[in-house]
Design a protein around this motif. Sequence first.
Motif, short mmCIF file in Angstrom:
data_model
loop_
_atom_site.label_atom_id
_atom_site.label_comp_id
_atom_site.label_asym_id
_atom_site.label_seq_id
_atom_site.Cartn_x
_atom_site.Cartn_y
_atom_site.Cartn_z
N UNK A 64 0.87 -1.18 0.00
CA UNK A 64 0.00 0.00 0.00
C UNK A 64 0.90 1.22 0.00
N UNK A 65 0.64 2.14 -0.92
CA UNK A 65 1.32 3.42 -0.95
C UNK A 65 0.27 4.48 -0.64
N UNK A 66 0.58 5.41 0.24
CA UNK A 66 -0.41 6.41 0.61
C UNK A 66 0.10 7.81 0.28
N UNK A 67 -0.84 8.69 0.06
CA UNK A 67 -0.56 10.09 -0.19
C UNK A 67 -1.39 10.90 0.80
N UNK A 68 -0.77 11.80 1.51
CA UNK A 68 -1.43 12.77 2.38
C UNK A 68 -2.39 12.09 3.36
N UNK A 69 -3.65 12.44 3.33
CA UNK A 69 -4.63 11.91 4.28
C UNK A 69 -4.81 10.40 4.13
N UNK A 70 -4.41 9.83 3.02
CA UNK A 70 -4.46 8.38 2.87
C UNK A 70 -3.57 7.70 3.89
N UNK A 71 -2.41 8.33 4.20
CA UNK A 71 -1.52 7.78 5.22
C UNK A 71 -2.13 7.84 6.59
N UNK A 72 -2.76 8.96 6.92
CA UNK A 72 -3.41 9.11 8.21
C UNK A 72 -4.51 8.07 8.35
N UNK A 73 -5.31 7.88 7.31
CA UNK A 73 -6.43 6.94 7.34
C UNK A 73 -5.95 5.49 7.49
N UNK A 74 -4.81 5.14 6.90
CA UNK A 74 -4.30 3.77 6.98
C UNK A 74 -3.45 3.53 8.22
N UNK A 75 -3.15 4.58 8.98
CA UNK A 75 -2.29 4.47 10.15
C UNK A 75 -2.98 3.87 11.35
N UNK A 76 -2.40 4.08 12.52
CA UNK A 76 -2.85 3.42 13.75
C UNK A 76 -3.62 4.31 14.71
N UNK A 77 -3.97 5.52 14.30
CA UNK A 77 -4.76 6.37 15.19
C UNK A 77 -6.17 5.80 15.37
N UNK A 78 -6.83 6.18 16.46
CA UNK A 78 -8.21 5.76 16.70
C UNK A 78 -9.07 6.16 15.51
N UNK A 79 -9.89 5.24 15.03
CA UNK A 79 -10.75 5.51 13.89
C UNK A 79 -10.08 5.29 12.54
N UNK A 80 -8.81 4.92 12.56
CA UNK A 80 -8.09 4.64 11.32
C UNK A 80 -8.04 3.13 11.10
N UNK A 81 -7.51 2.71 9.95
CA UNK A 81 -7.54 1.30 9.59
C UNK A 81 -6.53 0.42 10.34
N UNK A 82 -5.44 1.00 10.82
CA UNK A 82 -4.44 0.19 11.51
C UNK A 82 -3.65 -0.72 10.57
N UNK A 83 -3.54 -0.34 9.31
CA UNK A 83 -2.81 -1.16 8.34
C UNK A 83 -1.34 -0.78 8.22
N UNK A 84 -1.02 0.46 8.50
CA UNK A 84 0.36 0.93 8.38
C UNK A 84 0.86 1.39 9.74
N UNK A 85 2.11 1.09 10.07
CA UNK A 85 2.64 1.41 11.40
C UNK A 85 3.06 2.87 11.54
N UNK A 86 2.09 3.75 11.40
CA UNK A 86 2.35 5.19 11.56
C UNK A 86 1.25 5.81 12.41
N UNK A 87 1.60 6.89 13.09
CA UNK A 87 0.64 7.67 13.87
C UNK A 87 0.63 9.09 13.35
#
Length: 155
Positions: A64-87
Amino acid sequence: MKGIKSSFFKIFPRGKFMTVADFCDDALLGKCVVLIHGGGEHKNYIGDSEKEKLAEHLRRGGAIMTISAGGTFCGCNKGSLGLLPILAHDRQHWQRGTGSVVLKPTPYGEQLLPKIKEVESKYFNCPALLPVAEEHLAAFGTTLPGLPILTYETE
């Protein structure tokens, strides 16, 4: 969208635009790179079943490659997908402004992009993204490690 498509296909001539439903039923699962773009509409079309398909895609060797808010959405914050190890850090102040930013390849990025020493890109509002250490992944609901390709050198 027309400009994005023409730019995308110059870089990825074998690329294919698909809906999430098309991708989830496609033979490409685990065999391609999925690009998740910026914008805030992701929650409208990526739910729990699509999240599971994307996780399966990663487990099978896809990326998965993300751009901008796509990274936030795929990250580990509450309400995000938890697919990428980023906050996403400091989300309250996501309107950081616009400007130029210099990116440099990580050691992994140097392997993928050996001729690139640095890249100047445009920055248009976004929270800072922080990596999650591998030993902390389970606490954020994921076990999938990530390999950043580029990191910010300037803000």
